[in-house]
Design a protein around this motif. Structure first.
Motif, PDB file in Angstrom:
ATOM      1  N   PHE A   1       0.844  -1.194   0.000  1.00 39.60           N
ATOM      2  CA  PHE A   1       0.000   0.000   0.000  1.00 39.60           C
ATOM      3  C   PHE A   1       0.878   1.241   0.000  1.00 39.60           C
ATOM      4  O   PHE A   1       1.890   1.320   0.689  1.00 39.60           O
ATOM      5  CB  PHE A   1      -0.914   0.034   1.225  1.00 39.60           C
ATOM      6  CG  PHE A   1      -1.687   1.330   1.354  1.00 39.60           C
ATOM      7  CD1 PHE A   1      -2.811   1.549   0.588  1.00 39.60           C
ATOM      8  CD2 PHE A   1      -1.256   2.329   2.219  1.00 39.60           C
ATOM      9  CE1 PHE A   1      -3.518   2.741   0.677  1.00 39.60           C
ATOM     10  CE2 PHE A   1      -1.956   3.530   2.315  1.00 39.60           C
ATOM     11  CZ  PHE A   1      -3.084   3.731   1.544  1.00 39.60           C
ATOM     12  N   HIS A   2       0.467   2.237  -0.791  1.00 40.31           N
ATOM     13  CA  HIS A   2       1.155   3.527  -0.801  1.00 40.31           C
ATOM     14  C   HIS A   2       0.093   4.621  -0.867  1.00 40.31           C
ATOM     15  O   HIS A   2      -0.767   4.611  -1.757  1.00 40.31           O
ATOM     16  CB  HIS A   2       2.099   3.633  -1.994  1.00 40.31           C
ATOM     17  CG  HIS A   2       3.074   4.773  -1.891  1.00 40.31           C
ATOM     18  ND1 HIS A   2       2.699   6.087  -2.082  1.00 40.31           N
ATOM     19  CD2 HIS A   2       4.409   4.790  -1.616  1.00 40.31           C
ATOM     20  CE1 HIS A   2       3.756   6.871  -1.930  1.00 40.31           C
ATOM     21  NE2 HIS A   2       4.809   6.105  -1.646  1.00 40.31           N
ATOM     22  N   ALA A   3       0.131   5.546   0.082  1.00 38.96           N
ATOM     23  CA  ALA A   3      -0.912   6.565   0.187  1.00 38.96           C
ATOM     24  C   ALA A   3      -1.054   7.375  -1.093  1.00 38.96           C
ATOM     25  O   ALA A   3      -2.176   7.740  -1.489  1.00 38.96           O
ATOM     26  CB  ALA A   3      -0.614   7.491   1.361  1.00 38.96           C
ATOM     27  N   ARG A   4       0.054   7.658  -1.761  1.00 41.28           N
ATOM     28  CA  ARG A   4      -0.011   8.476  -2.983  1.00 41.28           C
ATOM     29  C   ARG A   4      -0.202   7.638  -4.237  1.00 41.28           C
ATOM     30  O   ARG A   4      -1.111   7.881  -5.036  1.00 41.28           O
ATOM     31  CB  ARG A   4       1.274   9.306  -3.104  1.00 41.28           C
ATOM     32  CG  ARG A   4       1.327  10.153  -4.371  1.00 41.28           C
ATOM     33  CD  ARG A   4       2.659  10.864  -4.492  1.00 41.28           C
ATOM     34  NE  ARG A   4       2.772  11.576  -5.763  1.00 41.28           N
ATOM     35  CZ  ARG A   4       3.888  12.146  -6.209  1.00 41.28           C
ATOM     36  NH1 ARG A   4       4.995  12.086  -5.465  1.00 41.28           N
ATOM     37  NH2 ARG A   4       3.919  12.764  -7.361  1.00 41.28           N
ATOM     38  N   PHE A   5       0.632   6.631  -4.432  1.00 44.06           N
ATOM     39  CA  PHE A   5       0.664   5.937  -5.716  1.00 44.06           C
ATOM     40  C   PHE A   5      -0.469   4.933  -5.914  1.00 44.06           C
ATOM     41  O   PHE A   5      -0.760   4.544  -7.042  1.00 44.06           O
ATOM     42  CB  PHE A   5       2.024   5.253  -5.905  1.00 44.06           C
ATOM     43  CG  PHE A   5       3.179   6.218  -5.925  1.00 44.06           C
ATOM     44  CD1 PHE A   5       3.198   7.274  -6.831  1.00 44.06           C
ATOM     45  CD2 PHE A   5       4.230   6.092  -5.041  1.00 44.06           C
ATOM     46  CE1 PHE A   5       4.250   8.180  -6.857  1.00 44.06           C
ATOM     47  CE2 PHE A   5       5.291   6.991  -5.046  1.00 44.06           C
ATOM     48  CZ  PHE A   5       5.290   8.035  -5.963  1.00 44.06           C
ATOM     49  N   LYS A   6      -1.114   4.522  -4.849  1.00 38.77           N
ATOM     50  CA  LYS A   6      -2.240   3.600  -4.980  1.00 38.77           C
ATOM     51  C   LYS A   6      -3.590   4.324  -5.058  1.00 38.77           C
ATOM     52  O   LYS A   6      -4.613   3.684  -5.268  1.00 38.77           O
ATOM     53  CB  LYS A   6      -2.259   2.615  -3.809  1.00 38.77           C
ATOM     54  CG  LYS A   6      -1.080   1.652  -3.786  1.00 38.77           C
ATOM     55  CD  LYS A   6      -1.075   0.732  -5.005  1.00 38.77           C
ATOM     56  CE  LYS A   6       0.064  -0.282  -4.917  1.00 38.77           C
ATOM     57  NZ  LYS A   6       0.099  -1.192  -6.096  1.00 38.77           N
TER      58      LYS A   6
END
Length: 273
Positions: A104-109
């Motif tokens: 999980f990535h707050a920006r890229f997902k």
């Protein structure tokens, strides 16, 4: 070697108290990122870096900013939240937190982001929430603003609404939804897009407001969009009324996306939907 856990959190903050989201290397102005990293590091007992879904400017607020961080420390969700909120300034607070998959990535997902711009369209300035709404004393026509806003729906090159310091790789974004709603003197513009360029919402408001005043026709929005030049648009609207209110992710990550904020509006919205 200790196992590393990834945590996601939803954060609320009053941007009037900070010099934007991003921590500053050579300045002492308070930022949201710096405040959160200091608090989380204290709870984790080791240095922590935080990533967010969308960096906000100085004065811009958030009700549902999404962040993630990694830690070797194990805490309960409640323990993390209470520990972080005990160590942050009153103007920033974690509202939700849980452990998530390591990919999980707050920006890229993120698949979409949502902003709300709030205008107090009263003849006289407000004393309460003066730093959370933009005061515009001249009457605005919400229907004209909606007609103009409709030109932005779909995939477009948003160069005309892009600040010169924008670092995005492409100005092409998809506007999923843009709604102008009014309750008495309160006007709300809600925008949901795949992503936003630097100052994009405030520059869009710089076109919508003259249309709402009657100084420009709604089709001016299309002319500005087609020009693909910042010089074709209006001024950059103040940041006071801008709120980052939500992010949408693939369901597998189980990140809450509703309700959007600011929470003070939710009762009114539920009655009008």
């Amino acid at each position: 070697m200790s196992e590393v856990y990834r945590y996601a959190a939803i954060v609320e903050y009053n941007g009037a108290c900070f010099h934007g989201w991003q921590k500053q290397k050579h300045h002492n102005e308070p930022t949201v990122q710096a405040a959160l990293e200091a608090a989380i590091s204290k709870v984790a007992n080791h240095p922590v870096e935080v990533a967010c879904a969308g960096r906000t400017d100085a004065g811009v607020h958030a009700t549902r900013q999404v962040i993630h961080f990694d830690s070797t420390s194990k805490r309960t969700d409640y323990g993390w939240i209470m520990g972080i909120n005990t160590n942050t300034p009153p103007a920033v607070s974690v509202q939700w937190l849980q452990q998530v998959d390591g990919d999980f990535h707050a920006r890229f997902k993120a698949r979409a982001r949502c902003y709300r711009y709030l205008i107090n369209n009263s003849k006289y300035r407000q004393a309460l929430q003066h730093d959370q709404m933009t005061w515009w004393r001249y009457p605005l026509d919400a229907e004209r603003m909606q007609q103009a806003a409709n030109h932005l729906l779909g995939e477009h090159d948003f160069t005309s609404f892009r600040a010169k310091d924008c670092q995005a790789k492409t100005p092409v974004k998809t506007m999923h939804r843009i709604e102008v709603r009014q309750w008495g003197d309160l006007i709300m513009v809600e925008l949901e897009a795949s992503a936003f360029l630097y100052h994009m919402v405030r520059n869009i408001m710089g076109v919508l407001i003259p249309v709402g005043e009657g100084h420009k026709e709604p089709d001016w929005m299309k002319d500005v969009l087609d020009a693909r030049s910042r010089l074709a648009a209006g001024v950059t609207a103040p940041g006071d009324g801008l709120h980052f209110v939500g992010v949408r992710y693939p369901e597998q990550f189980e990140i809450p996306s509703q309700p959007f904020g600011p929470l003070i509006l939710e009762p009114a919205l539920s009655l009008t939907r």
